[in-house]
Design an enzyme around this catalytic site. Sequence first.
Site, PDB file in Angstrom:
ATOM      1  CG  HIS A  53      -4.639   2.580  -0.699  1.00 15.52           C
ATOM      2  ND1 HIS A  53      -5.597   1.928   0.043  1.00 15.52           N
ATOM      3  CD2 HIS A  53      -3.659   2.954   0.187  1.00 15.52           C
ATOM      4  CE1 HIS A  53      -5.238   1.886   1.312  1.00 15.52           C
ATOM      5  NE2 HIS A  53      -4.049   2.515   1.430  1.00 15.52           N
ATOM      6  CG  HIS A  79       2.115  -0.003   4.301  1.00 17.12           C
ATOM      7  ND1 HIS A  79       1.779  -0.980   5.206  1.00 17.12           N
ATOM      8  CD2 HIS A  79       1.019   0.798   4.169  1.00 17.12           C
ATOM      9  CE1 HIS A  79       0.534  -0.776   5.633  1.00 17.12           C
ATOM     10  NE2 HIS A  79       0.054   0.293   5.017  1.00 17.12           N
ATOM     11  CG  ASP A  84      -2.101  -0.889   1.140  1.00 12.63           C
ATOM     12  OD1 ASP A  84      -2.991  -0.770   2.009  1.00 12.63           O
ATOM     13  OD2 ASP A  84      -2.162  -1.726   0.224  1.00 12.63           O
TER      14      ASP A  84
END
Length: 333
Positions: free
Chosen positions: A204, A301, A154
């Site tokens: 996202h 991430h 992410d």
Amino acid sequence: MPTAAARRPSHPTRPTRGRSSLIAGCVAVAALLGLTACGTASGALQSTSASAPSSGDTPQQPTGTGAATIAPTPSPDASDAADGSGPAAAPPVAPKSKTPVAPAAQTRTPGQPSADAAPSSPAAPAAAPPAHTGPDKVIGSTASGGRTVALTFDDGPGPATPQILDLLAQYHVKATFCEIGQNAAANPALVKRILAEGHRLCDHSLDHPQPFEKLPHDKAVHEITSARDMIVQAGGPGTRISWFRAPGGGFNADNEHITASLGMSSLGWSVDPRDWSRPGVPAIVSTVQSQLKPGGVILMHDGGGDRSQTVAALKQLLPWLVAQGYTFDLPAS
């Protein structure tokens, strides 16, 4: 002068006559007030001079355990009525009939409630289903199931993205990158590399607002659609985005419906090592190893800050996953 024999007999003296009158008066009063305290269990008094009741009187009911105690109705006494010294006569009570009286027959139409039935209230309308406040379907498993795992990253693209891509290529792993729209627009070359190496893209949001599930509808639409457009533009013609992942996992019915209307699926996860908080490489590794089950989706991430711990943890996790017999897959869609 008349003789003694011819004399008229003398009248009784006044005291004698007064005493006789007093005695007669006492007898009369006694006869008038001759009441006994031997009443029924109800405490009513009866006259000692009363004879058998007449046909119009109510007979005295027997007393005793188990019998109803009814106060008798005394016959009217003229002397009581004259001077008020006796008990007041109760009003006569009509004897109850021992034969029950059948109720009047009623005519009732079939299906109609009887007259003595409680009135029925109108049928309540069917209750509406409760408003939907939770997610319909948030994906947290791989497309194939079994002993597979999906890696997702992410908040990129960011400075750590090239290092992560190098590691994935080393183990021939295909992953999913959930990109912030503004970061994609700022790093189009990285978006193109991700696609060129066979990885997949995920929306996202435009700039990661939280709590995402609290956004008004128009704001949620803007966040999702703007990010999608920026990612597609950065990736170039033919760029496909299959999922939307709400920041912080803030899904609700509204943003899921928005996502579905844009042809995307809502993507969640099943393993979260919280690498964004930089808890330390050992903590990231141990959390993944303890939480992962076959078919799991791991959240990590590649953007949003210093991701050196994530890169170092991934160097340990990739060989471990291979050793555990996991193969790499994409999330379900």
